[in-house]
Design a protein around this motif. Sequence first.
Motif, mmCIF file in Angstrom:
data_model
loop_
_atom_site.group_PDB
_atom_site.id
_atom_site.type_symbol
_atom_site.label_atom_id
_atom_site.label_comp_id
_atom_site.label_asym_id
_atom_site.label_seq_id
_atom_site.Cartn_x
_atom_site.Cartn_y
_atom_site.Cartn_z
ATOM 1 N N THR A 1 7.390 4.680 -7.902
ATOM 2 C CA THR A 1 7.501 6.150 -7.938
ATOM 3 C C THR A 1 6.677 6.969 -7.308
ATOM 4 O O THR A 1 7.226 8.101 -7.370
ATOM 5 N N GLY A 2 5.599 6.802 -7.378
ATOM 6 C CA GLY A 2 3.764 7.993 -6.837
ATOM 7 C C GLY A 2 4.050 7.249 -5.889
ATOM 8 O O GLY A 2 4.014 5.911 -4.798
ATOM 9 N N PRO A 3 2.660 7.566 -5.062
ATOM 10 C CA PRO A 3 2.585 7.679 -3.556
ATOM 11 C C PRO A 3 1.541 6.730 -3.316
ATOM 12 O O PRO A 3 1.190 6.187 -1.992
ATOM 13 N N ARG B 1 0.789 -0.594 0.044
ATOM 14 C CA ARG B 1 -0.094 0.231 0.690
ATOM 15 C C ARG B 1 1.191 1.058 -0.303
ATOM 16 O O ARG B 1 2.311 1.259 0.202
ATOM 17 N N GLY B 2 0.551 2.091 -0.393
ATOM 18 C CA GLY B 2 1.347 3.568 -0.738
ATOM 19 C C GLY B 2 2.182 2.995 -1.729
ATOM 20 O O GLY B 2 2.677 3.596 -2.392
ATOM 21 N N GLU B 3 3.583 3.277 -0.343
ATOM 22 C CA GLU B 3 5.037 3.167 -1.374
ATOM 23 C C GLU B 3 5.733 2.257 -1.383
ATOM 24 O O GLU B 3 7.073 2.495 -1.242
ATOM 25 N N SER B 4 4.998 1.135 -0.874
ATOM 26 C CA SER B 4 5.708 0.802 0.732
ATOM 27 C C SER B 4 4.712 -1.216 0.149
ATOM 28 O O SER B 4 3.878 -1.260 0.332
ATOM 29 N N TRP B 5 5.831 -1.988 0.273
ATOM 30 C CA TRP B 5 5.197 -3.826 0.625
ATOM 31 C C TRP B 5 5.618 -4.010 1.375
ATOM 32 O O TRP B 5 6.607 -3.088 2.121
ATOM 33 N N ALA C 1 1.711 0.598 -4.891
ATOM 34 C CA ALA C 1 1.703 -0.334 -4.517
ATOM 35 C C ALA C 1 1.057 -0.778 -4.283
ATOM 36 O O ALA C 1 0.446 -2.366 -4.099
ATOM 37 N N GLY C 2 -0.259 -0.110 -3.949
ATOM 38 C CA GLY C 2 -1.486 -0.298 -3.557
ATOM 39 C C GLY C 2 -2.132 -0.609 -4.870
ATOM 40 O O GLY C 2 -3.019 -1.531 -4.904
ATOM 41 N N TRP C 3 -1.826 -1.097 -6.334
ATOM 42 C CA TRP C 3 -1.938 -0.892 -7.785
ATOM 43 C C TRP C 3 -1.148 -2.284 -8.312
ATOM 44 O O TRP C 3 -0.925 -2.095 -9.221
ATOM 45 N N MET C 4 -0.558 -3.165 -7.401
ATOM 46 C CA MET C 4 0.752 -4.213 -7.712
ATOM 47 C C MET C 4 0.330 -5.190 -7.857
ATOM 48 O O MET C 4 -0.786 -5.733 -8.251
#
Length: 93
Positions: free
Chosen positions: A60-62, A33-37, A65-68
């Motif tokens: 690279t965006g905020p 989620r966000g910028e990390s996993w 990660a939530g759209w991985m």
Amino acid sequence: MTDVEVHVEFLGGNCPVQGEGTVDGKPFYFRARGESWSMSIGGPDVVGAPEWYWEEDYGTGPFDAGWMRDEEAEGFLRAAAVRWRNGEKGMTP
């Protein structure tokens, strides 16, 4: 040693992408989620008090990660499971 048995019971969703299952019989929880996993394994509470925890930046965006994609998420969780199995020191959640 790198042989690790990973059983993924669930993996999917968006914002966050989440996964659950077992690694060598211990429960795991994956979250992106966000910028990390992150990946948590074992412990009295795999989410709140895991035995082992790993986290990495992603994208690279905020909200990247939530759209991985699920396939990418599974690759990350399996790589983290190998780190755990090989005795690599985890991080503090």
